[in-house]
Motif scaffolding. Sequence first.
Motif, mmCIF file in Angstrom:
data_model
loop_
_atom_site.group_PDB
_atom_site.id
_atom_site.type_symbol
_atom_site.label_atom_id
_atom_site.label_comp_id
_atom_site.label_asym_id
_atom_site.label_seq_id
_atom_site.Cartn_x
_atom_site.Cartn_y
_atom_site.Cartn_z
ATOM 1 N N VAL A 86 0.839 -1.199 0.000
ATOM 2 C CA VAL A 86 0.000 0.000 0.000
ATOM 3 C C VAL A 86 0.876 1.252 0.000
ATOM 4 O O VAL A 86 0.659 2.192 -0.782
ATOM 5 C CB VAL A 86 -0.941 0.008 1.221
ATOM 6 N N VAL A 87 1.888 1.275 0.895
ATOM 7 C CA VAL A 87 2.783 2.439 0.974
ATOM 8 C C VAL A 87 3.557 2.603 -0.324
ATOM 9 O O VAL A 87 3.708 3.714 -0.843
ATOM 10 C CB VAL A 87 3.758 2.281 2.162
ATOM 11 N N SER A 88 4.037 1.484 -0.868
ATOM 12 C CA SER A 88 4.786 1.539 -2.121
ATOM 13 C C SER A 88 3.939 2.091 -3.259
ATOM 14 O O SER A 88 4.397 2.926 -4.052
ATOM 15 C CB SER A 88 5.303 0.141 -2.473
ATOM 16 N N ASN A 89 2.680 1.649 -3.328
ATOM 17 C CA ASN A 89 1.781 2.137 -4.377
ATOM 18 C C ASN A 89 1.478 3.613 -4.203
ATOM 19 O O ASN A 89 1.411 4.371 -5.172
ATOM 20 C CB ASN A 89 0.483 1.332 -4.375
ATOM 21 N N ASP A 90 1.291 4.039 -2.916
ATOM 22 C CA ASP A 90 1.014 5.457 -2.664
ATOM 23 C C ASP A 90 2.185 6.333 -3.105
ATOM 24 O O ASP A 90 2.002 7.376 -3.728
ATOM 25 C CB ASP A 90 0.725 5.690 -1.178
ATOM 26 N N VAL A 91 3.403 5.901 -2.752
ATOM 27 C CA VAL A 91 4.593 6.671 -3.133
ATOM 28 C C VAL A 91 4.752 6.691 -4.648
ATOM 29 O O VAL A 91 5.052 7.722 -5.252
ATOM 30 C CB VAL A 91 5.857 6.068 -2.464
ATOM 31 N N GLN A 140 10.320 13.239 0.694
ATOM 32 C CA GLN A 140 11.390 14.215 0.873
ATOM 33 C C GLN A 140 11.708 14.900 -0.452
ATOM 34 O O GLN A 140 11.734 14.273 -1.512
ATOM 35 C CB GLN A 140 12.629 13.504 1.412
ATOM 36 N N GLY A 141 11.972 16.206 -0.380
ATOM 37 C CA GLY A 141 12.331 16.912 -1.604
ATOM 38 C C GLY A 141 12.263 18.417 -1.441
ATOM 39 O O GLY A 141 12.092 18.948 -0.341
ATOM 40 N N LEU A 142 12.391 19.106 -2.578
ATOM 41 C CA LEU A 142 12.330 20.565 -2.607
ATOM 42 C C LEU A 142 10.917 21.001 -2.976
ATOM 43 O O LEU A 142 10.357 20.548 -3.979
ATOM 44 C CB LEU A 142 13.332 21.117 -3.629
ATOM 45 N N TYR A 143 10.343 21.898 -2.161
ATOM 46 C CA TYR A 143 8.958 22.335 -2.347
ATOM 47 C C TYR A 143 8.899 23.857 -2.489
ATOM 48 O O TYR A 143 9.750 24.577 -1.972
ATOM 49 C CB TYR A 143 8.094 21.897 -1.162
ATOM 50 N N PHE A 144 7.841 24.298 -3.169
ATOM 51 C CA PHE A 144 7.593 25.725 -3.350
ATOM 52 C C PHE A 144 6.185 26.037 -2.837
ATOM 53 O O PHE A 144 5.217 25.359 -3.191
ATOM 54 C CB PHE A 144 7.694 26.095 -4.831
ATOM 55 N N PHE A 145 6.079 27.099 -2.000
ATOM 56 C CA PHE A 145 4.781 27.506 -1.443
ATOM 57 C C PHE A 145 4.547 28.984 -1.727
ATOM 58 O O PHE A 145 5.476 29.792 -1.743
ATOM 59 C CB PHE A 145 4.738 27.256 0.070
ATOM 60 N N ILE A 187 11.648 25.598 -0.108
ATOM 61 C CA ILE A 187 12.274 24.974 1.070
ATOM 62 C C ILE A 187 12.334 23.464 0.892
ATOM 63 O O ILE A 187 11.441 22.863 0.269
ATOM 64 C CB ILE A 187 11.502 25.342 2.358
ATOM 65 N N ARG A 188 13.377 22.867 1.442
ATOM 66 C CA ARG A 188 13.509 21.409 1.399
ATOM 67 C C ARG A 188 12.793 20.813 2.616
ATOM 68 O O ARG A 188 13.009 21.257 3.740
ATOM 69 C CB ARG A 188 14.976 20.987 1.385
ATOM 70 N N LEU A 189 11.960 19.817 2.358
ATOM 71 C CA LEU A 189 11.170 19.178 3.417
ATOM 72 C C LEU A 189 11.538 17.707 3.549
ATOM 73 O O LEU A 189 11.886 17.048 2.559
ATOM 74 C CB LEU A 189 9.670 19.292 3.122
ATOM 75 N N ASN A 190 11.441 17.220 4.761
ATOM 76 C CA ASN A 190 11.553 15.789 5.034
ATOM 77 C C ASN A 190 10.157 15.210 5.237
ATOM 78 O O ASN A 190 9.193 15.945 5.504
ATOM 79 C CB ASN A 190 12.400 15.537 6.286
ATOM 80 N N LYS A 216 5.634 20.250 -5.108
ATOM 81 C CA LYS A 216 6.971 19.644 -5.067
ATOM 82 C C LYS A 216 7.649 19.909 -6.414
ATOM 83 O O LYS A 216 7.117 19.554 -7.466
ATOM 84 C CB LYS A 216 6.890 18.133 -4.809
ATOM 85 N N ILE A 217 8.840 20.520 -6.371
ATOM 86 C CA ILE A 217 9.507 20.883 -7.615
ATOM 87 C C ILE A 217 10.739 20.023 -7.888
ATOM 88 O O ILE A 217 11.286 20.038 -8.993
ATOM 89 C CB ILE A 217 9.876 22.378 -7.626
ATOM 90 N N ASN A 218 11.170 19.246 -6.877
ATOM 91 C CA ASN A 218 12.343 18.382 -7.121
ATOM 92 C C ASN A 218 12.452 17.354 -6.002
ATOM 93 O O ASN A 218 12.158 17.631 -4.869
ATOM 94 C CB ASN A 218 13.615 19.227 -7.193
#
Length: 218
Positions: A86-91, A140-145, A187-190, A216-218
């Motif tokens: 389930v987690v794998s499919n969601d990701v 995890q990744g780089l996000y823009f808000f 900002i980078r988020l975990n 999420k941009i990266n």
Amino acid sequence: MSCIGHESVAFLLDGHTNPSSAINQTCGTYNIYNKIDAIEKETQKKIHDMETMMRQVLLTVNQMDVKLENSNVHNMSLEIERLKKVVSNDVKNSTETGIGFTAKLTHSTYKSTTDVIKGNAPIFNSGNAYNGSVFTCPIQGLYFFHVSVLTNTDDSGAWIYKNSQQLTLAYTGYGPHFNGASVSVAIRLNIGDQVYLRPYSNSLNLDENSAFTGVKIN
């Protein structure tokens, strides 16, 4: 009657012996011991049989416990594998479709800087990471808000928060009518980090055309 291998002499009160009485006493004593021996052997056999039966019962119970434990472990393993899928499919779905949201903010008056500014039903919510108030990072990744604020409250605005940290402020300033302000942050988020909005001052009357966006941009 004869008792082979046993000799006994019985003395009478007057000092004379009675051979017949001695034989009867000797034979009677011998027969009683035989009975006691037989009873003891029978009792020991019953005890042995009961012990054997108890060992068999305990063995059966232990075997049932082992089978039950193995069954529980097997069921737990199956559930863990199911959750992993389930987690794998969601990701996988989130990665393929992208993660992002846009929501208009609720027309409301906030009276505390600790309030979390709420949004209406999202216009777009890929990955379902925004719940109408808070964005929770799924990958995890780089996000823009970005937030745009429209209000008729003087000296007000909205902060973008990451967890308990203030990031950037959309400050509306002063004016006779509605004032607008907007601000962005990259900002980078975990995984599990949360991003949300809070009022700049203790009074904020938001217009329903205010909006909050994240991607999420990266």
